[in-house]
Each structure stands twice: as structure tokens, then as C-alpha cells.
Design an enzyme around this catalytic site. Structure first.
Site, PDB file in Angstrom:
ATOM      1  N   TYR A   3       0.849  -1.187   0.000  1.00 44.69           N
ATOM      2  CA  TYR A   3       0.000   0.000   0.000  1.00 44.69           C
ATOM      3  C   TYR A   3       0.887   1.239   0.000  1.00 44.69           C
ATOM      4  CZ  TYR A   3      -3.735  -3.221   1.415  1.00 44.69           C
ATOM      5  OH  TYR A   3      -4.636  -4.262   1.488  1.00 44.69           O
ATOM      6  N   PRO A  53     -15.472  -4.532   2.171  1.00 42.74           N
ATOM      7  CA  PRO A  53     -16.695  -4.885   2.901  1.00 42.74           C
ATOM      8  C   PRO A  53     -17.905  -4.033   2.537  1.00 42.74           C
ATOM      9  CG  PRO A  53     -15.212  -3.640   4.317  1.00 42.74           C
ATOM     10  CD  PRO A  53     -14.448  -3.931   3.055  1.00 42.74           C
ATOM     11  N   GLY A  82     -18.900   0.293  -3.108  1.00 44.23           N
ATOM     12  CA  GLY A  82     -20.016   1.116  -3.574  1.00 44.23           C
ATOM     13  C   GLY A  82     -20.854   0.469  -4.654  1.00 44.23           C
TER      14      GLY A  82
END
Length: 286
Positions: free
Chosen positions: A66, A211, A214
Site C-alpha cells: 500500500y 466490505p 459502492g
């Protein structure tokens, strides 16, 4: 950000010897655009991490890819290595400036990455070290064996796997005690149902990534809006509350780079869905 701190009221789960609240925080979004480079405002990114802890979040998930490296560094700078927060990270993916995620499970690479992660997180040991994704160019057993060795050697406390099939989970468990599995799972995407069932049977933590995606929420927008209106809540809060009701081993880690958005996610733990609402949501994509 509100004047009154929102409190994480989710139930708890044992990851190894550590008890955490089941709603955690995913730290992928505190990096730059497209998860590459540093964010425009590093001070705000560090504040989001600190505020998550202030809200009672004691499970933070990140990865060396990341940024790459940025998310781990910002977490280390924000909170160091506190005893009351479990910081989970991952190795096994390369990241390039084209935005590609490239599987790389070579044992020597994993051994190198654990050292860099320890340095960036300012930690003596990695609380939970997860194999980010199986690599077609490296035998899965060899990669997992490296994580097992790192645990035996004291570099990491617990081992997890990510993006695995049920068969791969069984293979991993033959080599090391698997504390968690991190697979994609949400209201609309139940592709890891079989893996979740194994985790429920064996009391393995299941960390659903994406989780509250959209696009997936939009698939069931009418139902979510109906239930959200009943609770003066948002679609995202209802979707998170459903995940927490879905299984006792479920450990959602919604991510954000915005303090107000963080509080909204944590507030989902205070949402009490009825049995009928849970059933309707469960049946929506089954």
C-alpha cells in the site's frame, strides 16, 4: 469530526492471544491516489489512524504494497507499536506506478519484506503477518512455509492468509496455525462462502476486504435504503452492521482517509438490525 468521540461497540474476537473488537480499520486509503505514493496531507492521514484508536478500534490492517510502504510508515509514525492495538500487515504483492498488483510469493522476498515492515511499523514483532495472494510462479506451500518459519523465529506473532480458496486454506493449515483469512466478501459478493464456513467451524478470523464496496451496495440500494431509513442510518452502516451479524468470526475493516467517514463507519457498531432485516439482507444475494 464530531466533538464527541464515537465508540466502537462491536463484539470481540481472539486473534491468537490478543482480543480485538470485531470492527477494525483498513489503512489502504491513507496513501496517495490509486494507492500509490504519499497522500497530499500526511498529517491528516496520521490523525485518522490515531482517531481510529481513540474510537476503540484495536485492529488495524495494512500491507507493504500500500503505497508501497507508505501506509505502514504512516501507521508507525502515528501510533508506534502499542500493546493494546493489533496491527496486521501483509506481504506477497508488488506494486508499480502503472497501478498493477503483481503476485510475488518468493520466500527470500517475504523474508526481506518482514524486516522492512518491522522497520516502518516501528515494531519488534509483526502482530499478524498475512500472505497477500498466492503466486502462480512460486509453490503455495513454499510461501506459507516461510510465514510459518518467521513465526517460529519470533519475527511474527500470528500468521494469516489472503485471497485463498478452501483447498488452499486447508493446505496452509497443514503447515501453520492460521489465525485469519482475508478474502473479498460483502453484501453482494459471497464468492468466499465456503471459506467463511471453514473459518466459522474452526474459529478462524475472517477479514472481508471491500466490505462496503459502492458498486455492490448499489445492487441492493432499494433494500438498503429502506432499512437505513428505519434506523436513521446510511447504506454503508447497514451493510457493515449486516456483516457483523453474518458471522461471529467476521472482522470487517472498512477503510477511509477522512475522520468523519471513520466515525460513520464506527457508528455502524451501534446499529441493531432486527432478525428480519438480517434475513432479508442475507437472502438478497444468496
Amino acid at each position: 469530526m464530531s466533538d464527541e468521540t464515537i465508540t466502537n461497540e462491536s463484539d470481540t474476537f481472539e486473534i491468537g492471544d490478543t482480543t480485538v473488537h470485531r470492527l477494525g480499520f483498513g489503512a489502504m486509503r491513507i496513501t496517495g491516489e490509486d494507492i500509490i505514493g504519499a497522500p497530499d496531507d500526511e498529517d491528516t492521514a496520521r490523525e485518522v489512524v490515531r482517531h481510529a484508536v481513540d474510537c476503540g478500534v484495536d485492529l488495524i490492517d495494512t500491507a507493504d504494497s500500500y503505497g508501497p510502504a507508505v501506509s505502514e510508515r504512516l501507521i508507525g509514525e502515528a501510533i508506534g507499536d502499542p500493546d493494546d492495538v493489533l496491527v496486521a500487515t501483509k506481504a506477497g504483492l508488488l506494486r508499480n506506478d502503472d497501478g498493477d498488483w503483481i503476485a510475488h510469493g518468493d520466500p527470500d522476498y517475504i523474508r526481506n519484506q518482514v524486516l522492512t515492515s518491522l522497520d516502518r511499523l516501528q515494531a519488534d514483532t509483526i502482530d499478524l503477518y498475512q500472505f497477500h495472494r498466492p503466486d502462480d510462479d512460486t509453490p503455495f506451500e513454499d510461501s506459507v512455509a516461510t510465514f510459518a518459519e518467521l513465526k517460529d523465529e519470533g519475527f511474527v506473532d500470528e500468521v494469516g492468509v489472503s485471497n485463498v480458496s478452501a483447498e488452499q486454506l486447508d493446505q496452509a493449515r497443514e503447515q501453520v496455525e492460521v489465525a485469519t483469512v482475508q478474502n473479498r466478501y460483502n453484501l453482494n459478493d459471497r464468492g468466499s462462502r465456503e471459506v467463511l464456513e471453514i473459518c466459522e467451524d474452526e474459529d478462524i478470523g475472517f477479514i472481508p476486504w471491500a466490505p462496503i464496496d459502492g458498486d455492490d451496495l448499489d445492487e441492493h440500494g432499494d433494500l438498503l435504503d429502506e432499512i437505513a431509513d428505519e434506523h436513521d442510518a446510511t447504506r454503508r452502516q447497514v451493510a457493515l452492521a449486516w456483516l457483523l451479524e453474518r458471522a461471529d468470526v467476521m472482522l470487517p475493516i472498512p477503510g477511509t482517509s477522512d475522520p468523519d467517514h471513520l466515525e460513520s463507519n464506527v457508528a455502524a457498531t451501534q446499529l441493531s438490525l432486527s432478525d428480519d432485516e438480517v434475513q432479508r439482507l442475507t437472502e438478497a444475494a444468496d
